[in-house]
Design a protein around this motif. Structure first.
Motif, PDB file in Angstrom:
ATOM      1  N   UNK A  69       0.854  -1.192   0.000  1.00  0.00           N
ATOM      2  CA  UNK A  69       0.000   0.000   0.000  1.00  0.00           C
ATOM      3  C   UNK A  69       0.887   1.239   0.000  1.00  0.00           C
ATOM      4  N   UNK A  70       0.461   2.260  -0.685  1.00  0.00           N
ATOM      5  CA  UNK A  70       1.297   3.446  -0.844  1.00  0.00           C
ATOM      6  C   UNK A  70       1.740   4.021   0.492  1.00  0.00           C
ATOM      7  N   UNK A  71       0.818   4.117   1.451  1.00  0.00           N
ATOM      8  CA  UNK A  71       1.186   4.694   2.746  1.00  0.00           C
ATOM      9  C   UNK A  71       2.164   3.800   3.503  1.00  0.00           C
ATOM     10  N   UNK A  72       2.010   2.484   3.352  1.00  0.00           N
ATOM     11  CA  UNK A  72       2.936   1.538   3.989  1.00  0.00           C
ATOM     12  C   UNK A  72       4.341   1.692   3.411  1.00  0.00           C
ATOM     13  N   UNK A  73       4.416   1.853   2.097  1.00  0.00           N
ATOM     14  CA  UNK A  73       5.713   2.004   1.436  1.00  0.00           C
ATOM     15  C   UNK A  73       6.404   3.292   1.882  1.00  0.00           C
ATOM     16  N   UNK A  74       5.655   4.391   1.897  1.00  0.00           N
ATOM     17  CA  UNK A  74       6.242   5.678   2.272  1.00  0.00           C
ATOM     18  C   UNK A  74       6.735   5.657   3.716  1.00  0.00           C
ATOM     19  N   UNK A  75       6.063   4.874   4.552  1.00  0.00           N
ATOM     20  CA  UNK A  75       6.469   4.782   5.956  1.00  0.00           C
ATOM     21  C   UNK A  75       7.837   4.120   6.108  1.00  0.00           C
ATOM     22  N   UNK A  76       8.184   3.220   5.199  1.00  0.00           N
ATOM     23  CA  UNK A  76       9.412   2.440   5.363  1.00  0.00           C
ATOM     24  C   UNK A  76      10.523   2.771   4.372  1.00  0.00           C
ATOM     25  N   UNK A  77      10.172   3.447   3.257  1.00  0.00           N
ATOM     26  CA  UNK A  77      11.175   3.712   2.231  1.00  0.00           C
ATOM     27  C   UNK A  77      11.165   5.188   1.840  1.00  0.00           C
ATOM     28  N   UNK A  78      12.308   5.640   1.334  1.00  0.00           N
ATOM     29  CA  UNK A  78      12.437   7.007   0.828  1.00  0.00           C
ATOM     30  C   UNK A  78      13.388   6.990  -0.358  1.00  0.00           C
ATOM     31  N   UNK A  79      13.239   8.004  -1.223  1.00  0.00           N
ATOM     32  CA  UNK A  79      14.136   8.098  -2.375  1.00  0.00           C
ATOM     33  C   UNK A  79      15.483   8.654  -1.930  1.00  0.00           C
ATOM     34  N   UNK A  80      16.545   7.891  -2.214  1.00  0.00           N
ATOM     35  CA  UNK A  80      17.889   8.348  -1.894  1.00  0.00           C
ATOM     36  C   UNK A  80      18.483   9.085  -3.079  1.00  0.00           C
ATOM     37  N   UNK A  81      18.531  10.402  -2.994  1.00  0.00           N
ATOM     38  CA  UNK A  81      19.022  11.201  -4.121  1.00  0.00           C
ATOM     39  C   UNK A  81      20.468  10.860  -4.454  1.00  0.00           C
ATOM     40  N   UNK A  82      21.278  10.661  -3.425  1.00  0.00           N
ATOM     41  CA  UNK A  82      22.689  10.344  -3.659  1.00  0.00           C
ATOM     42  C   UNK A  82      22.854   8.941  -4.224  1.00  0.00           C
ATOM     43  N   UNK A  83      22.019   8.018  -3.731  1.00  0.00           N
ATOM     44  CA  UNK A  83      22.149   6.626  -4.164  1.00  0.00           C
ATOM     45  C   UNK A  83      21.534   6.378  -5.538  1.00  0.00           C
ATOM     46  N   UNK A  84      20.460   7.114  -5.850  1.00  0.00           N
ATOM     47  CA  UNK A  84      19.770   6.902  -7.120  1.00  0.00           C
ATOM     48  C   UNK A  84      18.784   5.754  -7.077  1.00  0.00           C
ATOM     49  N   UNK A  85      18.361   5.374  -5.863  1.00  0.00           N
ATOM     50  CA  UNK A  85      17.352   4.321  -5.713  1.00  0.00           C
ATOM     51  C   UNK A  85      16.691   4.480  -4.346  1.00  0.00           C
ATOM     52  N   UNK A  86      15.657   3.680  -4.084  1.00  0.00           N
ATOM     53  CA  UNK A  86      14.946   3.782  -2.817  1.00  0.00           C
ATOM     54  C   UNK A  86      15.740   3.110  -1.708  1.00  0.00           C
ATOM     55  N   UNK A  87      15.714   3.754  -0.535  1.00  0.00           N
ATOM     56  CA  UNK A  87      16.463   3.252   0.614  1.00  0.00           C
ATOM     57  C   UNK A  87      15.521   3.100   1.802  1.00  0.00           C
ATOM     58  N   UNK A  88      15.927   2.283   2.769  1.00  0.00           N
ATOM     59  CA  UNK A  88      15.155   2.140   4.000  1.00  0.00           C
ATOM     60  C   UNK A  88      15.257   3.418   4.825  1.00  0.00           C
ATOM     61  N   UNK A  89      14.134   3.855   5.349  1.00  0.00           N
ATOM     62  CA  UNK A  89      14.140   5.048   6.193  1.00  0.00           C
ATOM     63  C   UNK A  89      14.884   4.774   7.501  1.00  0.00           C
TER      64      UNK A  89
END
Length: 331
Positions: A69-89
């Motif tokens: 679910x979108x809200x579940x994903x946002x709670x646990x992941x964020x876009x890592x600008x430096x990494x160029x992919x999603x990272x664990x919060x």
């Protein structure tokens, strides 16, 4: 890597460039964030063509993917600008929420009844172009998502790159228990008297608990998930079948069709149900219709019920005679 061309292996090993190989990634589909990692259910070659010294294969891959679910994903992941992919919060660190997620969160909250609130699975069909050398030894020169050439790299990795993906129904047909329940539900819905829907409207406008009791009195004890916050959207008045001056409805029970929807997930089956009816109008005219509804369930409880359409049909379509005639012609 034994099937990859040497120059591709070199790029992957030393430059970490993935322009020739599109790796699995997160994508946003229908207010779910879908993981790129998947179980492959089937692979089919759609087409082939020659391009210089290479062959290009269009491949369709059917996969089962975990979806959040979108809200579940946002709670646990964020876009890592430096990494160029999603990272664990990480706790106590502020992360910006993408505008895309903000927009879809608003829609999700308005239609919570249509989406799971926990991690689930969905079935997808993904299309790829695979370039293979014509040498005696099979060597893959590239694997690209179909339909996404020209999209910039940031967008390809920030949930937007989903043009090469289509959803397919999670299962091919309803289970025996689901079929029995859905047939009972729609026969009851269509054959209830016109006057009985006066009570439906009163219950609808009173409260969720009264609305729940109304379904129980119709014979569906603990089979509807009625939430006070949004039951009016989940079960709108438009589901009442008495429209266009209809006074009586007669269902051809054996003609009811239950079709799995592409919006099904493992835990939340969704179906399109088509009900052929004979309608007697207020002036005693007889008209035949196919009613179409969209229904969502979880754990054998109805989460929502939506009226889709009613289309006038010929008498032969209602009785099944025309269908039988078509079968004879095609044998």
């Amino acid at each position: 890597g034994i099937f990859l061309a040497d120059d591709i292996v070199s790029k992957l090993d030393t430059q970490y460039l993935f322009s020739e190989i599109n790796l699995p990634k997160w994508v946003l589909l229908n207010n779910y964030i879908v993981s790129g990692t998947a179980k492959v259910e089937g692979i089919k070659i759609q087409s082939t063509r020659s391009l210089g010294e290479n062959m290009i294969y269009e491949i369709a891959v059917t996969t089962i993917n975990r979806c959040y679910p979108l809200d579940e994903f946002i709670e646990h992941y964020a876009w890592g600008s430096a990494e160029g992919y999603f990272i664990n919060r990480v706790a106590d660190i502020e992360y910006p929420v993408m505008d895309l997620c903000k927009t879809n969160l608003e829609k999700l909250n308005r239609q919570r009844y249509m989406y799971s609130d926990k991690i689930d699975e969905m079935k997808l069909k993904q299309f790829f172009w695979i370039t293979v050398s014509k040498d005696n030894v099979l060597k893959i020169r590239s694997i690209n998502n179909a339909e996404t050439w020209g999209m910039d790299t940031d967008h390809k990795h920030q949930l937007l790159d989903s043009q090469y993906i289509t959803r397919v129904a999670y299962k091919k047909e309803a289970t025996k228990d689901e079929k029995e329940f859905l047939n009972k539900l729609f026969i009851t819905l269509m054959e209830a008297s016109k006057g009985s829907y006066d009570y439906y409207e009163v219950a609808y406008h009173t409260s969720g608990s009264v609305f729940q009791k109304m379904w129980e009195e119709m014979g569906f004890m603990n089979q509807f998930d009625i939430q006070e916050a949004y039951y009016k959207d989940a079960f709108p008045l438009s589901i009442i079948p008495y429209k266009d001056g209809i006074s009586t409805l007669i269902v051809r029970k054996e003609g009811i069709k239950i079709q799995p929807s592409i919006y099904s997930t493992k835990q939340q089956p969704r179906y399109i149900v088509i009900i052929p009816v004979e309608a007697i109008l207020n002036n005693n005219q007889v008209v035949y219709y196919n009613y179409k509804y969209f229904i969502g369930m979880e754990n054998m409880k109805v989460e929502f019920l939506q009226f889709m359409s009613m289309n006038e049909i010929e008498e032969g379509d209602y009785t099944g005679v025309k269908e039988q005639d078509d079968k004879v012609e095609n044998t």
